[in-house]
Design a protein around this motif. Structure first.
Motif, short mmCIF file in Angstrom:
data_model
loop_
_atom_site.label_atom_id
_atom_site.label_comp_id
_atom_site.label_asym_id
_atom_site.label_seq_id
_atom_site.Cartn_x
_atom_site.Cartn_y
_atom_site.Cartn_z
N LEU A 397 76.08 16.94 12.04
CA LEU A 397 74.99 15.85 12.74
C LEU A 397 74.83 15.19 14.08
O LEU A 397 74.46 15.09 15.09
N ALA A 398 76.58 14.62 14.31
CA ALA A 398 76.67 13.59 14.91
C ALA A 398 76.85 14.22 16.00
O ALA A 398 76.74 13.39 16.82
N LEU A 399 77.03 15.00 16.28
CA LEU A 399 77.76 15.29 17.57
C LEU A 399 75.52 16.22 18.48
O LEU A 399 75.73 16.07 19.13
N VAL A 400 75.13 16.72 16.63
CA VAL A 400 73.44 16.88 17.87
C VAL A 400 72.76 15.68 17.73
O VAL A 400 72.44 16.28 18.77
N ALA A 401 72.94 15.21 17.17
CA ALA A 401 71.97 13.50 17.39
C ALA A 401 73.03 13.22 18.72
O ALA A 401 72.31 12.54 19.38
N GLN A 402 73.85 12.74 18.70
CA GLN A 402 74.22 12.51 20.08
C GLN A 402 73.88 13.43 21.74
O GLN A 402 73.58 12.86 22.39
N ALA A 403 73.40 14.54 21.24
CA ALA A 403 73.93 15.50 22.78
C ALA A 403 72.09 15.77 22.55
O ALA A 403 71.69 15.22 23.97
N PRO A 406 68.35 11.60 22.52
CA PRO A 406 68.62 10.57 22.54
C PRO A 406 67.62 9.23 22.65
O PRO A 406 68.76 7.47 22.43
N SER A 407 67.06 9.22 21.84
CA SER A 407 65.32 8.06 20.93
C SER A 407 66.55 7.86 20.17
O SER A 407 65.62 6.61 19.61
N TRP A 408 66.78 9.07 19.46
CA TRP A 408 67.89 8.32 18.17
C TRP A 408 68.64 8.55 17.80
O TRP A 408 69.39 6.68 16.76
N ARG A 409 69.30 8.09 18.81
CA ARG A 409 71.36 8.25 18.41
C ARG A 409 71.63 6.43 18.36
O ARG A 409 72.53 6.60 17.30
N TRP A 410 71.17 6.04 18.84
CA TRP A 410 71.77 4.27 18.39
C TRP A 410 70.90 3.62 16.97
O TRP A 410 72.43 3.20 16.47
N TRP A 411 70.54 4.63 16.22
CA TRP A 411 70.45 4.43 14.73
C TRP A 411 71.14 5.93 13.68
O TRP A 411 71.68 5.33 12.78
#
Length: 638
Positions: A397-403, A406-411
């Motif tokens: 999940l962290a890998l998908v969120a990072q890539a 972009p607008s949600w990765r900060w949280w």
């Protein structure tokens, strides 16, 4: 010439639901998705106060454990899975294999990260198979143990009745779950309503138990028990078992019905029942021997046993069906041999039955019941595979969120750190129970992982050996047509895994029969990293001269390719016409020979040779008719 078929895309945009309304999807999701987590009240609190943990059922301890259970449900299931990870869909499909495929699509080819993600995904899938064995044994046994509360003299019948129920469950799988599935939702709805009502009745006797919703009691539990308090998470994790199923079954119902069912029925019913069990223990500490059934009024215990058994069977059915789905995804992605697969519904593509998986699961589940004999003993084995799978889900999940977000990765990324800490704590707490039974799912997962990796690596080595001896099509055909052999009427289709190499079957046909068909097709079947192939990519046909064609049939990892049907539809798209009665399929059937000091260790080479010999032939998997098939053998050393 390059064309595409007009095969209609699988209606995954609506998840194949057709005209079914949101309410119907919610009821269906309740029946299929929440069976595992919905039967956790049968054993979770009883396990928390088992002698294994040495806890005393006093006021603060009861509220502390209930608080841990509530906040585990809120953080792990509600926040992580229902709120966040359901957004990480792969063309509408979920589950660890789909998440792995999604992660691999966003990574550079040939990178080390791609290899690591593949290892994590396959290990997580292997752990899922361990859960598929323990969950039916644990749930059905817990339900039948209610007989000991109603009539202690029937205690000796618990194991035989459990085994009979399990045999009936697995024996009926071949008929499919479509008809039975219609009754799943209403039965599980009744189950959750019964959980809520019983919980409220018990809470009324000790209303102060609702204070457990305050996180301070969870924090105070760790303060009072120091670092040793982390081990109770080995029991608390049973509260969230089945959380991964919410994500795995997303493709069947969609994210919205799953969220609505969880928020408005499942979560409230579970917590009311857990709080009710806690209130019963506060009122009568001796109730810890079976707080679920002892919390039911005496007149309702027999009906509750029947309802609990039905819920346990339904929950087990969902896990078994999930095992079929994961196995099919692994087959399509090239991680396990092709197994005979039967479609049990003409309307729903996901309704499948894999006999080999079914009977292996049945034998393992019954053996587990006979060895452990009590749900309390099984609880020691349960949880380690679930927590391991959840930890891998967090990393992917962290890998998908990072890539991709972009607008949600900060949280999302900070929350992934929190989820990682929670999942790791669960894994450590369950790891302590290794020698008490947790070794079994771990050992089973390692065996499955070894089989999957051996098959994947063996296939790669086999392909490399074939390519070494192969001749490039671009250089072979011009030379062949300088002195062409006699040509006979009809179409010859040669199956090949490598689009650029002359198939062995063609070489053997020329060598022994010394003829060439009027039209010759080099056919390759490709599996995409998406669940369902887009219609524009399903079929491509390229003419390479002299009535030779290169054809590629593509399918998603949730589909079973039907080669004859794909070729028949090619003429509808303006392509060449394939007459089934004038078409002959040629395929190579390799015999693998294990050689020391080559490829994998020799024991893995031999293991792959056994798996390859017993795998269902690709021709059957691709639905090629046997009366139009010619197989030519070849021996390959790896």
């Amino acid at each position: 010439m390059a064309i595409s078929s007009n095969t209609p895309r699988h209606q995954n945009g609506s998840h194949g639901h057709g005209q079914v309304g949101l309410a119907g999807l919610i009821v269906g999701a309740i029946g299929v998705v929440f069976g595992d987590i919905g039967t956790s009240p049968l054993y979770t609190l009883k396990e928390a106060f088992s002698p294994h943990y040495g806890l005393v059922a006093n006021h603060d301890t009861v509220l502390g454990i209930l608080s841990l259970m509530f906040w585990s449900l809120m953080l792990v299931v509600t926040l992580k899975y229902v709120t966040i990870i359901l957004r990480a869909d792969n063309e509408g499909e979920g589950g660890i294999m789909a998440l792995m495929a999604l992660s691999q699509r966003i990574l550079p080819r040939q990178s080390k990260s791609l290899y690591v993600v593949g290892i994590l995904g396959i290990f997580g899938a292997s752990m899922f198979f361990g859960d598929s064995v323990i969950m039916p044994a644990m749930t059905v046994l817990s339900a039948i143990e209610g007989l000991e509360v109603v009539a202690p003299q029937l205690g000796n019948w618990v194991i035989p009745i459990t085994i009979a129920v399990l045999i009936a469950l697995f024996a009926t799988q071949r008929f499919g779950t479509e008809k039975v599935g219609r009754a799943f939702g209403p039965i599980i709805c009744i189950w959750f309503l019964a959980l809520a009502v019983i919980g409220v009745l018990n809470i009324l006797h000790e209303p102060e138990v609702t204070q457990a919703l305050n996180p301070w009691y969870a924090i105070r539990f760790f303060i009072d028990h120091s670092w040793g308090g982390i081990f109770i998470l080995g029991a608390v994790v049973l509260t969230v078992t089945g959380g991964e199923a919410l994500y795995a079954d997303m493709g069947h119902f969609g994210a919205k019905p799953i969220r609505y069912a969880w928020y408005f029925l499942v979560l409230p019913a579970l917590m009311l029942n857990y709080l009710g069990q806690g209130a019963l223990i506060l009122e009568d500490p001796t109730a810890i021997r079976n707080p679920f059934y002892l919390g039911v009024p005496q007149w309702g215990r027999v009906p509750m046993i029947v309802l609990a058994t039905a819920a346990a069977v339904i929950a087990s059915q969902a896990v078994i069906t999930g095992a079929y789905s994961v196995a099919r995804q692994a087959m399509q992605l090239g991680y396990i041999p092709r197994l005979a697969t039967k479609h049990t519904s003409e309307e729903t593509i996901g309704q499948i039955y894999i006999p080999w998986i079914n009977w292996v699961l049945m034998i393992a589940v019954i053996a587990l019941v006979l060895v452990f004999r009590e749900s309390t003993a099984l609880a020691s084995a349960y949880g380690v595979t679930v927590s391991g799978t959840m930890l891998i889900d967090t990393l992917l999940l962290a890998l998908v969120a990072q890539a991709m977000w972009p607008s949600w990765r900060w949280w999302v990324l900070p929350l992934c750190v929190l989820f990682f800490i929670i999942d790791l704590a669960f894994l450590i707490a369950n790891g302590v129970k290794f020698f008490d039974g947790a070794w079994f799912p771990v050992a089973l997962g390692v065996v499955v992982f070894t089989l999957l990796r051996t098959w994947r690596r063996g296939r790669q080595l086999l392909r490399e050996e074939i390519q070494k001896e192969g001749i490039k099509i671009d250089s072979f055909l011009p030379g062949l047509m300088l002195a062409p052999p006699a040509r006979v009427p009809g179409t010859a289709i040669f199956l090949t895994a490598d689009k650029g190499v002359v198939p062995h079957a063609l070489m053997h046909n020329l060598k022994h029969n010394k003829v060439l068909h009027e039209r010759n097709v080099f056919l390759t079947v490709e599996t995409l990293s998406v669940p369902y192939a887009p219609k524009e990519k399903r079929l491509s046909i390229d003419a390479i001269g002299d009535e030779f064609y290169r054809v590629v049939v593509r399918a998603g990892f949730m589909e079973t390719p039907d080669v004859p049907l794909a070729l028949m539809r090619s003429c509808d798209a303006g392509g060449i016409h394939f007459d089934p009665m004038e078409t002959t399929y040629f395929a190579s059937r390799e015999t693998v020979v294990a050689i020391a000091h080559r490829g994998m260790p020799v024991w893995r080479d031999k293991l792959f040779a056994v798996m390859h010999r017993n795998a269902a032939p690709a021709t059957g998997f691709f639905r090629i008719p046997g009366n139009r098939l010619v197989e030519l053998g070849a021996q390959v050393e790896i």
